[in-house]
Design a protein around this motif. Structure first.
Motif, PDB file in Angstrom:
ATOM      1  N   ASP A 127      -5.176   5.001 -16.574  1.00 17.94           N
ATOM      2  CA  ASP A 127      -6.199   5.627 -15.696  1.00 17.94           C
ATOM      3  C   ASP A 127      -7.575   5.677 -16.873  1.00 17.94           C
ATOM      4  O   ASP A 127      -7.314   5.289 -18.051  1.00 17.94           O
ATOM      5  CB  ASP A 127      -5.790   7.185 -15.540  1.00 17.94           C
ATOM      6  N   TYR A 131      -0.126   7.174   1.740  1.00 22.08           N
ATOM      7  CA  TYR A 131      -0.076   6.039   0.401  1.00 22.08           C
ATOM      8  C   TYR A 131      -0.381   5.007   0.806  1.00 22.08           C
ATOM      9  O   TYR A 131      -0.555   4.738   2.220  1.00 22.08           O
ATOM     10  CB  TYR A 131       1.634   5.924   0.146  1.00 22.08           C
ATOM     11  N   GLY A 137      -9.836  13.518  -7.050  1.00 22.73           N
ATOM     12  CA  GLY A 137      -8.690  13.603  -6.309  1.00 22.73           C
ATOM     13  C   GLY A 137      -8.429  11.978  -5.495  1.00 22.73           C
ATOM     14  O   GLY A 137      -7.369  12.046  -4.802  1.00 22.73           O
ATOM     15  N   ALA A 153      -0.556   5.395  -5.528  1.00 24.98           N
ATOM     16  CA  ALA A 153       0.081   6.861  -5.645  1.00 24.98           C
ATOM     17  C   ALA A 153       1.515   6.693  -6.084  1.00 24.98           C
ATOM     18  O   ALA A 153       2.294   5.702  -5.724  1.00 24.98           O
ATOM     19  CB  ALA A 153       0.221   7.475  -4.270  1.00 24.98           C
ATOM     20  N   TYR A 154       2.075   7.654  -7.014  1.00 27.25           N
ATOM     21  CA  TYR A 154       3.298   7.485  -7.405  1.00 27.25           C
ATOM     22  C   TYR A 154       4.040   8.962  -7.407  1.00 27.25           C
ATOM     23  O   TYR A 154       3.229   9.903  -8.239  1.00 27.25           O
ATOM     24  CB  TYR A 154       3.490   6.732  -8.830  1.00 27.25           C
ATOM     25  N   ARG A 155       4.967   9.110  -6.634  1.00 26.49           N
ATOM     26  CA  ARG A 155       5.578  10.345  -6.669  1.00 26.49           C
ATOM     27  C   ARG A 155       4.687  11.626  -6.371  1.00 26.49           C
ATOM     28  O   ARG A 155       4.807  12.808  -7.022  1.00 26.49           O
ATOM     29  CB  ARG A 155       6.268  10.664  -7.947  1.00 26.49           C
ATOM     30  N   GLY A 156       3.847  11.530  -5.464  1.00 25.08           N
ATOM     31  CA  GLY A 156       2.984  12.487  -5.301  1.00 25.08           C
ATOM     32  C   GLY A 156       1.500  12.397  -5.943  1.00 25.08           C
ATOM     33  O   GLY A 156       0.999  13.321  -5.537  1.00 25.08           O
ATOM     34  N   GLU A 157       1.571  11.821  -6.778  1.00 31.79           N
ATOM     35  CA  GLU A 157       0.104  11.726  -7.758  1.00 31.79           C
ATOM     36  C   GLU A 157      -0.456  10.325  -7.592  1.00 31.79           C
ATOM     37  O   GLU A 157       0.018   9.626  -7.487  1.00 31.79           O
ATOM     38  CB  GLU A 157       0.832  12.223  -9.192  1.00 31.79           C
ATOM     39  N   TRP A 158      -1.915  10.511  -7.471  1.00 34.19           N
ATOM     40  CA  TRP A 158      -2.760   9.341  -7.577  1.00 34.19           C
ATOM     41  C   TRP A 158      -3.148   8.908  -8.869  1.00 34.19           C
ATOM     42  O   TRP A 158      -3.299   9.829  -9.790  1.00 34.19           O
ATOM     43  CB  TRP A 158      -3.855   9.701  -6.733  1.00 34.19           C
ATOM     44  N   ASN A 159      -3.146   7.749  -9.212  1.00 32.60           N
ATOM     45  CA  ASN A 159      -3.820   7.037 -10.370  1.00 32.60           C
ATOM     46  C   ASN A 159      -4.912   6.158  -9.894  1.00 32.60           C
ATOM     47  O   ASN A 159      -5.016   5.979  -8.863  1.00 32.60           O
ATOM     48  CB  ASN A 159      -2.738   6.162 -11.116  1.00 32.60           C
TER      49      ASN A 159
END
Length: 338
Positions: free
Chosen positions: A226, A312, A261, A266-272
């Motif tokens: 990131d 996603y 945001g 996305a991975y496991r509910g989190e955005w990169n």
């Protein structure tokens, strides 16, 4: 009254024409997109591409390959068109297997009708995936191309090989513009390897600036980090705020995008937000081409609309099943004005 209105309109158009003539009157879009495993169906010697063969684990048949080409071409052809009818002048891509795939991709009707061409240098990656640059020659004219190798410096890494840094110098809006397309080591490797990648990109960037201090440089790619990670913020010196950017630094507008945001995967509910386009200070001030704004390109068809992964990116495979989607990454675009 009618006569006055005609005169007012004439004066307005005259002023507008003068302004357009004075600054070139053009905006340009430059994009990046991780194509998520654009493989053909044939084995490349000395490459570990076996999962993307008809008999491989992904059952990568001609029908699936053709569908993947069509899906990728749709996205590439539409990138930037919400702002500019011609779309992107140039688009860096990652995870493409070889020139054969790029030939097929550029023959897709929506890309062929605009005359898209590509720049590609076969790299040493063990899976066979490379970076490339697609471009519209009527907008961006290629001058020089090189693939600078990613150098593993630790003795235990002597047998490793990875994607290099694709450096494409050319002309955009009558100015010297260089695009560096990257795909840094994955998150499966320690942060050190991405930090080393950021440091090596900066060395390449610095050498370009020594050769031509006025060159406009765009560093783009799947950084697998990131904007706030050390590979980008410290080693590449890509700053969050424009006022922080010195002559040896770069500007990373995606830092604020992720903070709001919005991401590209996305991975496991989190955005990169790994898919970044980072700008040299020559694109922030002075004459000629200048950065205007940026965008994560996310039309509805690139997003899963229902089920467990609703919201996603709509990818090619999920849970071992062929979904006939697009990519696990979303594209990014920067807009330049002259």
């Amino acid at each position: 009254m009618k006569k006055r209105l005609v005169i007012t309109c004439f004066l307005f158009l005259s002023v507008l024409s003068s302004v357009m003539a004075g600054n070139g009157g053009r905006d340009y879009a430059i994009g990046f997109y991780n194509l998520e495993n654009l493989f053909d169906t044939c084995h490349d010697a000395r490459k570990n591409d076996y999962e993307f063969l008809p008999e491989g684990t992904n059952h990568w048949t001609s029908e699936r390959y053709v569908s993947k080409l069509h899906n990728m071409a749709r996205v590439l052809s539409e990138m930037g068109t919400t702002v500019l009818p011609e779309g992107c002048a140039a688009i860096g891509v990652a995870e493409v297997e070889n020139a054969h795939c790029l030939d097929d991709l550029c023959q897709e009707p929506v890309l062929r009708e605009r005359g898209f061409r590509y720049v590609h240098v076969e790299g040493p990656d063990q899976r066979g995936i490379d970076c490339a640059l697609l471009y519209q020659p009527q907008l961006f004219q290629v001058r020089n191309v090189s693939l600078v190798p990613y150098l593993y410096r630790l003795p235990e890494d002597s047998l490793r090989a990875s994607r290099g840094f694709l450096v494409v110098s050319g002309t955009l809006a009558d100015e010297h513009v260089t695009i560096i397309v990257n795909h840094l080591p994955s998150r499966g490797a320690p942060a050190y390897y991405r930090e080393e990648g950021g440091r090596q990109i900066r060395v390449v960037k610095d050498s370009l600036q020594r050769d031509d201090p006025s060159v406009k440089i765009l560093v783009m790619g799947d950084m697998n980090d990131d904007p706030q990670n050390r590979s980008m913020a410290h080693y590449l010196r890509a700053k969050r705020h424009r006022e922080e950017v010195g002559l040896a630094d770069m500007y990373n507008p995606w830092w604020e995008t992720l903070s709001s945001g919005t991401g590209t995967l996305a991975y496991r509910g989190e955005w990169n937000l790994f898919d970044q386009i980072i700008l040299s200070p020559t694109l922030l001030s002075g004459k000629g081409l200048r950065y205007r704004h940026h965008q994560v390109f996310r039309p509805d068809y690139l997003i899963v609309q229902e089920g467990k992964f609703k919201g996603y990116p709509y990818r090619t495979f999920g849970s071992g099943q062929w979904l006939n989607g697009y990519s696990d990454h979303l594209p990014t675009i920067v807009y330049l004005t002259k």
